[in-house]
Design a protein around this motif. Structure first.
Motif, PDB file in Angstrom:
ATOM      1  N   TYR A 190     -22.963   3.576  12.111  1.00 39.25           N
ATOM      2  CA  TYR A 190     -23.469   3.423  10.744  1.00 39.25           C
ATOM      3  C   TYR A 190     -24.212   2.095  10.582  1.00 39.25           C
ATOM      4  N   ASP A 191     -25.192   2.099   9.645  1.00 36.91           N
ATOM      5  CA  ASP A 191     -25.893   0.847   9.365  1.00 36.91           C
ATOM      6  C   ASP A 191     -24.976  -0.139   8.661  1.00 36.91           C
ATOM      7  N   HIS A 192     -24.093   0.410   7.815  1.00 37.31           N
ATOM      8  CA  HIS A 192     -23.195  -0.469   7.079  1.00 37.31           C
ATOM      9  C   HIS A 192     -21.942   0.294   6.685  1.00 37.31           C
ATOM     10  N   VAL A 193     -20.817  -0.433   6.608  1.00 31.09           N
ATOM     11  CA  VAL A 193     -19.535   0.187   6.226  1.00 31.09           C
ATOM     12  C   VAL A 193     -19.012  -0.521   4.968  1.00 31.09           C
ATOM     13  N   PHE A 194     -18.642   0.271   3.953  1.00 30.74           N
ATOM     14  CA  PHE A 194     -17.977  -0.264   2.756  1.00 30.74           C
ATOM     15  C   PHE A 194     -16.518   0.157   2.871  1.00 30.74           C
ATOM     16  N   ASN A 195     -15.638  -0.839   2.924  1.00 35.11           N
ATOM     17  CA  ASN A 195     -14.290  -0.543   3.399  1.00 35.11           C
ATOM     18  C   ASN A 195     -13.217  -0.909   2.370  1.00 35.11           C
ATOM     19  N   SER A 196     -12.517   0.118   1.842  1.00 40.52           N
ATOM     20  CA  SER A 196     -11.450  -0.210   0.875  1.00 40.52           C
ATOM     21  C   SER A 196     -10.060  -0.137   1.503  1.00 40.52           C
ATOM     22  N   MET A 197      -9.989  -0.186   2.823  1.00 36.42           N
ATOM     23  CA  MET A 197      -8.664  -0.225   3.446  1.00 36.42           C
ATOM     24  C   MET A 197      -8.075  -1.639   3.305  1.00 36.42           C
ATOM     25  N   PRO A 198      -6.760  -1.793   3.468  1.00 34.08           N
ATOM     26  CA  PRO A 198      -6.174  -3.134   3.394  1.00 34.08           C
ATOM     27  C   PRO A 198      -6.798  -4.049   4.446  1.00 34.08           C
ATOM     28  N   ILE A 199      -7.318  -5.189   4.010  1.00 37.66           N
ATOM     29  CA  ILE A 199      -8.096  -6.055   4.911  1.00 37.66           C
ATOM     30  C   ILE A 199      -7.230  -6.579   6.064  1.00 37.66           C
ATOM     31  N   ASP A 200      -5.941  -6.841   5.815  1.00 38.97           N
ATOM     32  CA  ASP A 200      -5.081  -7.354   6.888  1.00 38.97           C
ATOM     33  C   ASP A 200      -4.836  -6.275   7.950  1.00 38.97           C
ATOM     34  N   GLN A 201      -4.797  -5.024   7.497  1.00 39.16           N
ATOM     35  CA  GLN A 201      -4.590  -3.914   8.445  1.00 39.16           C
ATOM     36  C   GLN A 201      -5.810  -3.767   9.358  1.00 39.16           C
ATOM     37  N   TYR A 202      -7.009  -3.954   8.776  1.00 39.07           N
ATOM     38  CA  TYR A 202      -8.223  -3.854   9.589  1.00 39.07           C
ATOM     39  C   TYR A 202      -8.146  -4.827  10.770  1.00 39.07           C
ATOM     40  N   PHE A 203      -7.628  -6.037  10.494  1.00 34.33           N
ATOM     41  CA  PHE A 203      -7.557  -7.060  11.551  1.00 34.33           C
ATOM     42  C   PHE A 203      -6.223  -7.025  12.297  1.00 34.33           C
ATOM     43  N   ASP A 204      -5.529  -5.892  12.242  1.00 33.89           N
ATOM     44  CA  ASP A 204      -4.248  -5.724  12.927  1.00 33.89           C
ATOM     45  C   ASP A 204      -3.245  -6.832  12.585  1.00 33.89           C
ATOM     46  N   PHE A 205      -3.312  -7.328  11.352  1.00 34.54           N
ATOM     47  CA  PHE A 205      -2.341  -8.299  10.816  1.00 34.54           C
ATOM     48  C   PHE A 205      -2.284  -9.577  11.665  1.00 34.54           C
ATOM     49  N   LYS A 206      -3.393  -9.928  12.314  1.00 37.12           N
ATOM     50  CA  LYS A 206      -3.314 -11.031  13.295  1.00 37.12           C
ATOM     51  C   LYS A 206      -2.969 -12.388  12.662  1.00 37.12           C
ATOM     52  N   HIS A 207      -3.311 -12.582  11.365  1.00 37.75           N
ATOM     53  CA  HIS A 207      -2.920 -13.842  10.708  1.00 37.75           C
ATOM     54  C   HIS A 207      -1.647 -13.670   9.884  1.00 37.75           C
ATOM     55  N   GLY A 208      -1.094 -12.476   9.836  1.00 37.54           N
ATOM     56  CA  GLY A 208       0.104 -12.209   9.022  1.00 37.54           C
ATOM     57  C   GLY A 208      -0.171 -11.120   7.997  1.00 37.54           C
ATOM     58  N   ASN A 209       0.913 -10.634   7.355  1.00 31.83           N
ATOM     59  CA  ASN A 209       0.798  -9.539   6.396  1.00 31.83           C
ATOM     60  C   ASN A 209       0.513 -10.059   4.992  1.00 31.83           C
ATOM     61  N   LEU A 210      -0.355  -9.375   4.285  1.00 30.35           N
ATOM     62  CA  LEU A 210      -0.552  -9.656   2.863  1.00 30.35           C
ATOM     63  C   LEU A 210       0.464  -8.815   2.087  1.00 30.35           C
ATOM     64  N   PRO A 211       1.368  -9.453   1.328  1.00 29.32           N
ATOM     65  CA  PRO A 211       2.420  -8.671   0.673  1.00 29.32           C
ATOM     66  C   PRO A 211       1.946  -7.898  -0.556  1.00 29.32           C
ATOM     67  N   TYR A 212       2.588  -6.782  -0.797  1.00 30.56           N
ATOM     68  CA  TYR A 212       2.306  -5.963  -1.983  1.00 30.56           C
ATOM     69  C   TYR A 212       3.626  -5.526  -2.588  1.00 30.56           C
ATOM     70  N   ARG A 213       3.618  -5.292  -3.902  1.00 31.59           N
ATOM     71  CA  ARG A 213       4.709  -4.568  -4.531  1.00 31.59           C
ATOM     72  C   ARG A 213       4.328  -3.103  -4.581  1.00 31.59           C
ATOM     73  N   SER A 214       5.341  -2.279  -4.509  1.00 29.86           N
ATOM     74  CA  SER A 214       5.118  -0.845  -4.578  1.00 29.86           C
ATOM     75  C   SER A 214       6.031  -0.264  -5.658  1.00 29.86           C
ATOM     76  N   ILE A 215       5.920   1.026  -5.871  1.00 30.62           N
ATOM     77  CA  ILE A 215       6.768   1.679  -6.881  1.00 30.62           C
ATOM     78  C   ILE A 215       7.228   3.024  -6.339  1.00 30.62           C
ATOM     79  N   ARG A 216       8.526   3.313  -6.530  1.00 30.84           N
ATOM     80  CA  ARG A 216       9.013   4.668  -6.244  1.00 30.84           C
ATOM     81  C   ARG A 216       8.991   5.441  -7.553  1.00 30.84           C
ATOM     82  N   PHE A 217       8.353   6.602  -7.525  1.00 30.40           N
ATOM     83  CA  PHE A 217       8.247   7.419  -8.734  1.00 30.40           C
ATOM     84  C   PHE A 217       9.240   8.573  -8.665  1.00 30.40           C
TER      85      PHE A 217
END
Ligand SMILES: Cc1cc2nc3c(=O)[nH]c(=O)nc-3n(C[C@H](O)[C@H](O)[C@H](O)COP(=O)(O)OP(=O)(O)OC[C@H]3O[C@@H](n4cnc5c(N)ncnc54)[C@H](O)[C@@H]3O)c2cc1C
Length: 333
Positions: A190-217
């Motif tokens: 592709y000429d360009h990629v627009f990426n909404s995946m978690p940025i830390d996951q893209y880099f295989d968490f090499k600098h560490g994990n970005l924390p998130y809160r989640s919710i169980r419904f």
């Protein structure tokens, strides 16, 4: 296909549409089996519309975002109201207004409405959290009962968010592939990629994990016509659940006269909820933001990170759309 968009939430869909209208071909890959990201909704077996990932209320002062979305949906006016149920069963208006202060005493507001809620919502004490988060819910001195008292445009898409996003993606230049997870090896195609995946996951968490809160419904249907005085009721106790939503109280969400569907929310760390990332954690010292910046500085030349997990920012829908429009328009100049 010239461009790749990763994620069919609002951010990805808006970018795909603008690229398509500019005459480009776009492939959208989405890991889940549906479009609309966390705004996804569906009609259940009782004819009631449920938002799978928690209640999504559209509210904004941004006319250009409202006008842009209006090309893809009709709206039904809706102004959200929330009550808190006190431990004695009484209901008090949220955000705290004069009536609520009179009910509980102004000096108790922090301990009743903020301290336990913060602890269960964020897993942190009030003073550990960035004050911006608390300030998003201002305390009022009048009797206004609206949850978003200052937003000019408050409405729900008549046929739901899923249909709205499907309409955005419905263009001859757009190809959507569901249940398809992005693979880095595709970048060269592709000429360009627009990426909404978690940025830390893209880099295989090499600098560490970005924390998130989640919710169980937990969603239940009760054999009664109505249960709650307002669409959402928050709990002030220190038990695990934060709030419950009764879907039928929102217009165009079903009119079953025998039963009503409710969804309860229990916040948790995203690691304990199948890595479902909902809320980026804004810590007081800004450490998470620093980590994000480290990743962002390594963004490949032909890629832009977009959206809630790509930008590691809590974005309401209007903000996500506004940000996506700004990104793609700058790109297309
Ligand atoms: C519980 C909750 C309540 C909310 N309530 C409101 C509200 O009332 N009002 C409001 O305005 N906003 C609300 N929001 C915010 C709203 O959900 C966001 O603004 C919106 O979803 C942002 O869209 P997005 O496209 O950036 O991200 P998302 O909706 O998260 O979409 C990203 C998509 O990318 C996909 N993806 C990720 N990684 C990959 C991969 N590797 N390959 C392929 N696909 C991938 C994901 O499956 C997802 O579908 C709420 C959010 C939550 C979590």
């Amino acid at each position: 296909m010239k461009y790749l968009v990763v994620g069919a939430g609002f951010s990805g869909a808006v970018i795909a549409r603008e690229l398509a209208e500019a005459g480009h071909t776009v492939r959208v890959v989405e890991a889940r089996n549906h479009v609309a990201g966390n705004a996804y909704d569906y009609v259940n077996e009782h004819g009631i519309r449920v938002h799978q990932y928690g209640p999504h209320l559209f509210h904004t002062n941004n006319k250009s975002v409202y006008d842009w979305l209006s090309k893809f949906t009709e709206w039904v006016p809706y102004q959200h109201k929330v009550k808190a149920q006190l431990e004695d069963g009484r209901f008090a208006t949220l955000p705290v207004n004069r009536e609520t202060k009179d009910m509980v005493g102004e000096e108790n507001v922090l301990d009743i409405f903020f301290r336990p809620y913060t602890k269960k919502m964020w897993g942190m004490e009030l003073d550990e959290l960035n004050p911006d988060i608390i300030n998003r819910v201002p305390i009022r001195d009048d009797d206004n009962e609206l949850y978003f008292p200052n937003d000019e445009y408050q409405a729900m898409p008549k046929d739901g968010y899923t249909a709205l996003v499907e309409n955005i993606l419905d263009h001859k230049n757009i190809q959507v592939m569901l249940e398809t997870s992005y693979d880095k090896d595709w970048n060269w195609m592709y000429d360009h990629v627009f990426n909404s995946m978690p940025i830390d996951q893209y880099f295989d968490f090499k600098h560490g994990n970005l924390p998130y809160r989640s919710i169980r419904f937990t969603t239940v249907t009760l054999p009664i016509p109505r249960a709650l005085p307002t669409t959402t009721v928050n709990f002030t106790h220190d038990g695990p659940q934060t709030r419950v939503t009764e879907w039928k109280n929102i217009p165009c969400h079903g009119d079953n006269k025998y039963s009503t569907t409710l969804t309860f929310e229990e916040p948790c760390d995203y690691v304990d909820n199948n890595f479902e990332r909902y809320y980026p954690v804004k810590d007081r010292d800004g450490k998470n933001r620093e980590l994000y910046e480290k990743y962002k500085n390594e963004q490949p030349e032909n890629m832009k990170f977009i959206g809630r997990c790509g930008l590691y920012a809590y974005l309401d829908m209007d903000m996500a759309i506004n940000s996506a429009l700004a990104t793609v328009r700058k790109f297309l100049v």
